[in-house]
Enzyme design. Structure first.
Site, PDB file in Angstrom:
ATOM      1  N   ASP A  85      -6.141  -7.136   4.087  1.00 27.93           N
ATOM      2  CA  ASP A  85      -7.279  -6.511   3.410  1.00 27.93           C
ATOM      3  C   ASP A  85      -8.167  -7.606   2.827  1.00 27.93           C
ATOM      4  O   ASP A  85      -9.392  -7.608   3.010  1.00 27.93           O
ATOM      5  CB  ASP A  85      -6.765  -5.583   2.303  1.00 27.93           C
ATOM      6  N   TYR A 118       0.821  -1.205   0.000  1.00 24.32           N
ATOM      7  CA  TYR A 118       0.000   0.000   0.000  1.00 24.32           C
ATOM      8  C   TYR A 118       0.858   1.260   0.000  1.00 24.32           C
ATOM      9  O   TYR A 118       0.466   2.284  -0.539  1.00 24.32           O
ATOM     10  CB  TYR A 118      -0.902   0.024   1.240  1.00 24.32           C
ATOM     11  N   LYS A 151       3.450 -15.529   3.196  1.00 19.63           N
ATOM     12  CA  LYS A 151       3.717 -16.299   1.970  1.00 19.63           C
ATOM     13  C   LYS A 151       5.220 -16.520   1.936  1.00 19.63           C
ATOM     14  O   LYS A 151       5.913 -16.138   0.984  1.00 19.63           O
ATOM     15  CB  LYS A 151       3.184 -15.509   0.758  1.00 19.63           C
ATOM     16  N   ASP A 188      -2.560 -18.544   1.203  1.00 19.53           N
ATOM     17  CA  ASP A 188      -3.536 -19.276   0.376  1.00 19.53           C
ATOM     18  C   ASP A 188      -4.243 -20.331   1.211  1.00 19.53           C
ATOM     19  O   ASP A 188      -5.457 -20.524   1.129  1.00 19.53           O
ATOM     20  CB  ASP A 188      -2.870 -19.863  -0.885  1.00 19.53           C
ATOM     21  N   ASP A 225     -12.042  -9.220   4.421  1.00 18.57           N
ATOM     22  CA  ASP A 225     -13.314  -9.235   3.682  1.00 18.57           C
ATOM     23  C   ASP A 225     -13.864 -10.654   3.654  1.00 18.57           C
ATOM     24  O   ASP A 225     -15.062 -10.886   3.831  1.00 18.57           O
ATOM     25  CB  ASP A 225     -13.122  -8.743   2.236  1.00 18.57           C
TER      26      ASP A 225
HETATM   27  C1  IPM Z   1     -10.402  -1.373   3.901  1.00 16.77           C
HETATM   28  C2  IPM Z   1     -10.640  -0.786   2.527  1.00 16.77           C
HETATM   29  C3  IPM Z   1      -9.477   0.133   2.196  1.00 16.77           C
HETATM   30  C4  IPM Z   1      -8.216  -0.710   2.160  1.00 16.77           C
HETATM   31  C5  IPM Z   1      -9.627   0.933   0.907  1.00 16.77           C
HETATM   32  C6  IPM Z   1     -10.934   1.694   0.863  1.00 16.77           C
HETATM   33  C7  IPM Z   1      -8.454   1.853   0.663  1.00 16.77           C
HETATM   34  O1  IPM Z   1     -10.803  -1.775   1.575  1.00 16.77           O
HETATM   35  O2  IPM Z   1     -10.392  -0.614   4.884  1.00 16.77           O
HETATM   36  O3  IPM Z   1     -10.229  -2.587   3.996  1.00 16.77           O
HETATM   37  O4  IPM Z   1      -7.896  -1.336   1.138  1.00 16.77           O
HETATM   38  O5  IPM Z   1      -7.528  -0.762   3.179  1.00 16.77           O
HETATM   39 MN    MN Z   2     -10.715  -3.795   2.370  1.00 17.46          MN
END
Ligand code: IPM
Ligand code: MN
Length: 364
Positions: free
Chosen positions: A254, A151, A198, A230, A258
């Site tokens: 990240d 990032y 990894k 993975d 999710d």
């Molecule tokens: C999160 C989001 C952010 C990230 C984006 C919006 C920059 O996806 O907080 O997970 O990738 O960190």
């Molecule tokens: Mn995210």
């Protein structure tokens, strides 16, 4: 900067950054919950509003203006909604983007740790895409490194734009400080830490694993294991109960968070805390959901639960945080939920859910 102590007093300042899309609606409900807590426990807080994301670009030309940073630095905690606007999503050439506001805030506040707890609520198990038998009882804390890796590493274009690169770089001190936090949380929870990397391919991962192996003997009460990312992605959906604390670098974190968020059945319930050198930021993990903006239909629970994390992590108000969690569980049990959770039953509006929770807090 004011020093926050373990009780809220009249000096306590919360920076309120609702951001874009549904941000303002959900943050308003979290504020109701915090105000109800203040009434119950005789605490006092004041809020300072500031802009971030697309709304800040519109007004200041920057997604995280200096004036907003100043408000955050001078506050004891930041309550954050979401950033994002469809105006920017399909324009890769756009020089300013709402998401830059979030990244700049994390970097400038030194928020190197993102904590994303994943808990299951019994009354929501049926919403999970996974079978009850797999999900029931899952309770894990994802600790994502937030200010390093790809990032923020050097990035750019070569060959007149036809070659692009992002650098996944980590320094030892960055790895050590996030692992120290993760070991600490594992120690306070069930004593199990999984370091996700990894290391079979990436040099930066080999540094992570080396540092973790060096530190592990300092935490004899924690069982530490190492898992390739993975494999971890698979394990999260086949056996989420395996995990207690999972720690990983920025990009892996990240993606995995999710994925982990859907275990519970609703992303609308997942809260997060970003902590580090300066003021901590508390925010739902869902985005700005522009399609629902202004309709009073968005699920406010993740933001309300983020406010609970704020009380716990920024102010050490454990009883107060726990009361908010109980109120959220009670609203789920009572079926006072927004349309995403209503499952054919009555759907309540964002503000009705917020009002119900605030009332419950005052009465219980
Ligand atoms: C999160 C989001 C952010 C990230 C984006 C919006 C920059 O996806 O907080 O997970 O990738 O960190
Ligand atoms: Mn995210």
């Amino acid at each position: 900067m004011k020093i926050s102590i373990s009780v809220l007093c009249y000096e306590t300042e919360i920076a309120k950054l609702p951001g874009d899309g549904i941000g303002p609606e959900v943050v308003a409900q979290a504020v109701k919950a915090v105000d109800a807590i203040c009434e119950r426990f005789a605490h006092e807080v004041s809020y300072t509003f500031a802009k971030v994301g697309a709304c800040a670009i519109d007004e200041f030309g920057s997604a995280y203006p200096e004036s907003t940073h100043k408000v955050c630095l001078e506050s004891d905690a930041v309550l954050f909604g979401a950033v994002g606007d469809p105006r920017y999503d399909n324009d890769p050439t756009s020089k300013v983007r709402p998401e830059q506001g979030l990244l700049a805030m994390r970097k400038q506040l030194g928020l190197y740790a993102n904590l994303r707890p994943v808990e299951t609520f019994p009354s929501l198990l049926h919403k999970s895409p996974l079978r009850d038998a797999i999900v029931s009882g899952a309770d894990l804390l994802c600790v994502r490194e937030l200010t390093g890796g790809m990032y923020f590493g050097e990035k750019g274009r070569l060959d007149g734009g036809d070659t692009a690169y992002d650098t996944n770089i980590y320094h030892r001190y960055e790895v050590e400080r996030i692992l120290r936090l993760a070991f600490g949380y594992a120690r306070k929870r069930r004593g199990h830490l999984t370091v996700v990397d990894k290391a079979n391919v990436l040099e930066s991962s080999r540094l992570w694993r080396q540092v973790a192996q060096e530190m592990a003997p300092q935490y004899p009460d924690v069982t530490t294991d190492y898992m390739f990312v993975d494999n971890a992605a698979m394990k999260l959906v086949t056996d989420p109960r395996f995990f207690d604390v999972l720690v990983t670098e920025n990009t892996f974190g990240d993606i995995l968070t999710d994925e982990a968020s859907c275990i519970t059945g609703s992303m609308g319930l997942l809260a997060s805390a970003s902590i580090g050198e300066h003021t901590g930021v508390f925010e739902p993990i869902h985005g700005s959901y522009p399609q629902a903006a202004g309709k009073n239909i968005a699920n406010p629970l993740a933001t309300i639960l983020s406010a609970a994390m704020m009380l716990e992590y920024a102010f050490s108000l454990m009883e107060e945080g726990s009361l908010i969690r109980k109120a959220v569980a009670a609203s789920l049990d009572a079926g006072v939920v927004t349309e995403d959770l209503a499952a054919g039953g009555k759907a309540y509006s964002t503000s009705e859910v917020g009002d119900w929770i605030a009332e419950w807090i005052k009465k219980n």
